[in-house]
Design a protein around this motif. Structure first.
Motif, PDB file in Angstrom:
ATOM      1  N   TYR A   4       0.834  -1.200   0.000  1.00  0.00           N
ATOM      2  CA  TYR A   4       0.000   0.000   0.000  1.00  0.00           C
ATOM      3  C   TYR A   4       0.864   1.244   0.000  1.00  0.00           C
ATOM      4  O   TYR A   4       1.769   1.375   0.831  1.00  0.00           O
ATOM      5  CB  TYR A   4      -0.928   0.002   1.221  1.00  0.00           C
ATOM      6  CG  TYR A   4      -1.824  -1.196   1.231  1.00  0.00           C
ATOM      7  CD1 TYR A   4      -3.048  -1.166   0.571  1.00  0.00           C
ATOM      8  CD2 TYR A   4      -1.437  -2.384   1.834  1.00  0.00           C
ATOM      9  CE1 TYR A   4      -3.865  -2.285   0.528  1.00  0.00           C
ATOM     10  CE2 TYR A   4      -2.240  -3.508   1.800  1.00  0.00           C
ATOM     11  CZ  TYR A   4      -3.458  -3.454   1.149  1.00  0.00           C
ATOM     12  OH  TYR A   4      -4.253  -4.573   1.098  1.00  0.00           O
ATOM     13  N   SER A   5       0.590   2.133  -0.937  1.00  0.00           N
ATOM     14  CA  SER A   5       1.178   3.463  -0.909  1.00  0.00           C
ATOM     15  C   SER A   5       0.257   4.337  -0.076  1.00  0.00           C
ATOM     16  O   SER A   5      -0.955   4.372  -0.311  1.00  0.00           O
ATOM     17  CB  SER A   5       1.277   4.065  -2.317  1.00  0.00           C
ATOM     18  OG  SER A   5       2.339   3.491  -3.032  1.00  0.00           O
ATOM     19  N   VAL A  28      -0.914   4.448 -12.575  1.00  0.00           N
ATOM     20  CA  VAL A  28      -1.240   3.564 -11.441  1.00  0.00           C
ATOM     21  C   VAL A  28      -1.901   2.294 -11.975  1.00  0.00           C
ATOM     22  O   VAL A  28      -1.500   1.174 -11.643  1.00  0.00           O
ATOM     23  CB  VAL A  28      -2.141   4.287 -10.412  1.00  0.00           C
ATOM     24  CG1 VAL A  28      -2.764   3.294  -9.439  1.00  0.00           C
ATOM     25  CG2 VAL A  28      -1.350   5.346  -9.659  1.00  0.00           C
ATOM     26  N   HIS A  31       0.257  -0.335 -13.755  1.00  0.00           N
ATOM     27  CA  HIS A  31       1.093  -1.176 -12.896  1.00  0.00           C
ATOM     28  C   HIS A  31       0.273  -1.974 -11.882  1.00  0.00           C
ATOM     29  O   HIS A  31       0.810  -2.487 -10.908  1.00  0.00           O
ATOM     30  CB  HIS A  31       2.151  -0.316 -12.208  1.00  0.00           C
ATOM     31  CG  HIS A  31       3.150   0.208 -13.191  1.00  0.00           C
ATOM     32  ND1 HIS A  31       4.183  -0.564 -13.674  1.00  0.00           N
ATOM     33  CD2 HIS A  31       3.239   1.390 -13.831  1.00  0.00           C
ATOM     34  CE1 HIS A  31       4.879   0.139 -14.550  1.00  0.00           C
ATOM     35  NE2 HIS A  31       4.318   1.325 -14.670  1.00  0.00           N
ATOM     36  N   GLY A  33      -2.122  -0.992  -9.902  1.00  0.00           N
ATOM     37  CA  GLY A  33      -2.537  -0.296  -8.691  1.00  0.00           C
ATOM     38  C   GLY A  33      -4.008   0.072  -8.715  1.00  0.00           C
ATOM     39  O   GLY A  33      -4.624   0.174  -9.779  1.00  0.00           O
ATOM     40  N   GLU A  59      -3.514   0.609  -3.463  1.00  0.00           N
ATOM     41  CA  GLU A  59      -3.180  -0.805  -3.257  1.00  0.00           C
ATOM     42  C   GLU A  59      -2.426  -1.293  -4.482  1.00  0.00           C
ATOM     43  O   GLU A  59      -2.851  -1.068  -5.614  1.00  0.00           O
ATOM     44  CB  GLU A  59      -4.452  -1.624  -3.073  1.00  0.00           C
ATOM     45  CG  GLU A  59      -4.170  -3.102  -2.835  1.00  0.00           C
ATOM     46  CD  GLU A  59      -5.449  -3.886  -2.631  1.00  0.00           C
ATOM     47  OE1 GLU A  59      -5.460  -4.747  -1.742  1.00  0.00           O
ATOM     48  OE2 GLU A  59      -6.435  -3.636  -3.357  1.00  0.00           O
ATOM     49  N   TRP A  60      -1.294  -1.974  -4.239  1.00  0.00           N
ATOM     50  CA  TRP A  60      -0.467  -2.544  -5.304  1.00  0.00           C
ATOM     51  C   TRP A  60      -0.446  -4.060  -5.178  1.00  0.00           C
ATOM     52  O   TRP A  60      -0.465  -4.591  -4.068  1.00  0.00           O
ATOM     53  CB  TRP A  60       0.970  -2.040  -5.183  1.00  0.00           C
ATOM     54  CG  TRP A  60       1.105  -0.562  -5.283  1.00  0.00           C
ATOM     55  CD1 TRP A  60       1.304   0.317  -4.246  1.00  0.00           C
ATOM     56  CD2 TRP A  60       1.049   0.230  -6.464  1.00  0.00           C
ATOM     57  NE1 TRP A  60       1.368   1.596  -4.726  1.00  0.00           N
ATOM     58  CE2 TRP A  60       1.221   1.568  -6.085  1.00  0.00           C
ATOM     59  CE3 TRP A  60       0.879  -0.074  -7.813  1.00  0.00           C
ATOM     60  CZ2 TRP A  60       1.227   2.619  -7.008  1.00  0.00           C
ATOM     61  CZ3 TRP A  60       0.877   0.958  -8.725  1.00  0.00           C
ATOM     62  CH2 TRP A  60       1.049   2.284  -8.326  1.00  0.00           C
ATOM     63  N   LYS A  63       5.370  -5.243  -4.310  1.00  0.00           N
ATOM     64  CA  LYS A  63       6.334  -4.157  -4.095  1.00  0.00           C
ATOM     65  C   LYS A  63       6.942  -3.726  -5.424  1.00  0.00           C
ATOM     66  O   LYS A  63       7.132  -2.532  -5.680  1.00  0.00           O
ATOM     67  CB  LYS A  63       7.435  -4.635  -3.146  1.00  0.00           C
ATOM     68  CG  LYS A  63       8.449  -3.578  -2.795  1.00  0.00           C
ATOM     69  CD  LYS A  63       9.461  -4.117  -1.795  1.00  0.00           C
ATOM     70  CE  LYS A  63      10.425  -3.048  -1.344  1.00  0.00           C
ATOM     71  NZ  LYS A  63      11.362  -3.570  -0.327  1.00  0.00           N
ATOM     72  N   ALA A  65       5.565  -3.735  -8.336  1.00  0.00           N
ATOM     73  CA  ALA A  65       4.611  -2.918  -9.088  1.00  0.00           C
ATOM     74  C   ALA A  65       4.659  -1.466  -8.616  1.00  0.00           C
ATOM     75  O   ALA A  65       4.657  -0.539  -9.432  1.00  0.00           O
ATOM     76  CB  ALA A  65       3.196  -3.479  -8.940  1.00  0.00           C
ATOM     77  N   ALA A  66       4.732  -1.261  -7.311  1.00  0.00           N
ATOM     78  CA  ALA A  66       4.814   0.100  -6.761  1.00  0.00           C
ATOM     79  C   ALA A  66       6.110   0.777  -7.188  1.00  0.00           C
ATOM     80  O   ALA A  66       6.106   1.952  -7.578  1.00  0.00           O
ATOM     81  CB  ALA A  66       4.712   0.054  -5.239  1.00  0.00           C
ATOM     82  N   PHE A  69       5.958   1.724 -10.879  1.00  0.00           N
ATOM     83  CA  PHE A  69       5.150   2.932 -11.062  1.00  0.00           C
ATOM     84  C   PHE A  69       5.991   4.185 -10.823  1.00  0.00           C
ATOM     85  O   PHE A  69       5.921   5.141 -11.593  1.00  0.00           O
ATOM     86  CB  PHE A  69       3.953   2.914 -10.099  1.00  0.00           C
ATOM     87  CG  PHE A  69       3.339   4.266  -9.897  1.00  0.00           C
ATOM     88  CD1 PHE A  69       2.567   4.849 -10.883  1.00  0.00           C
ATOM     89  CD2 PHE A  69       3.536   4.962  -8.716  1.00  0.00           C
ATOM     90  CE1 PHE A  69       1.999   6.106 -10.702  1.00  0.00           C
ATOM     91  CE2 PHE A  69       2.978   6.215  -8.522  1.00  0.00           C
ATOM     92  CZ  PHE A  69       2.206   6.782  -9.517  1.00  0.00           C
TER      93      PHE A  69
END
Length: 100
Positions: A4-5, A28, A31, A33, A59-60, A63, A65-66, A69
């Motif tokens: 989570y970002s 987002v 990727h 999100g 929400e990703w 890690k 994927a975040a 992004f």
């Protein structure tokens, strides 16, 4: 595992905002999100300090994927504009319960 970002953003100028929203949303989604919240409607329940104008939760699926992004070529110029036009804090939180 989900990540989570959690962002706290207080614009210091609004010059970047109109050009930021649509391309960032697309990056987002690209990727994997999903926005869970993008709002100025929040309240502090505990502690003291300055509250940001906006809180954002994404929400990703991972890690990676975040992180991808954050380096996405379509996002980088918008990130730069947000960084220069706001006071922002971005936390990446692993979706796990270490105390369970």
């Amino acid at each position: 595992m989900a990540y989570y970002s959690v962002l706290e953003v207080t614009p210091t100028t609004d010059a970047w905002i109109a050009d930021y929203i649509a391309p960032t949303y697309a990056a987002v989604a690209k990727h994997g999100g999903k926005y869970l919240a993008r709002t100025g409607s929040h309240e502090r329940l505990e502690g003291k300090g300055e509250d940001p104008a906006l809180r954002v939760i994404i929400e990703w699926p991972s890690k990676q994927a975040a992180q991808a992004f954050m380096t996405e070529p379509d996002y980088v110029p918008h990130f730069k504009a947000r960084s220069e036009g706001s006071i922002s804090h971005h936390f990446l939180i692993e979706g796990t319960d270490d105390l369970a």
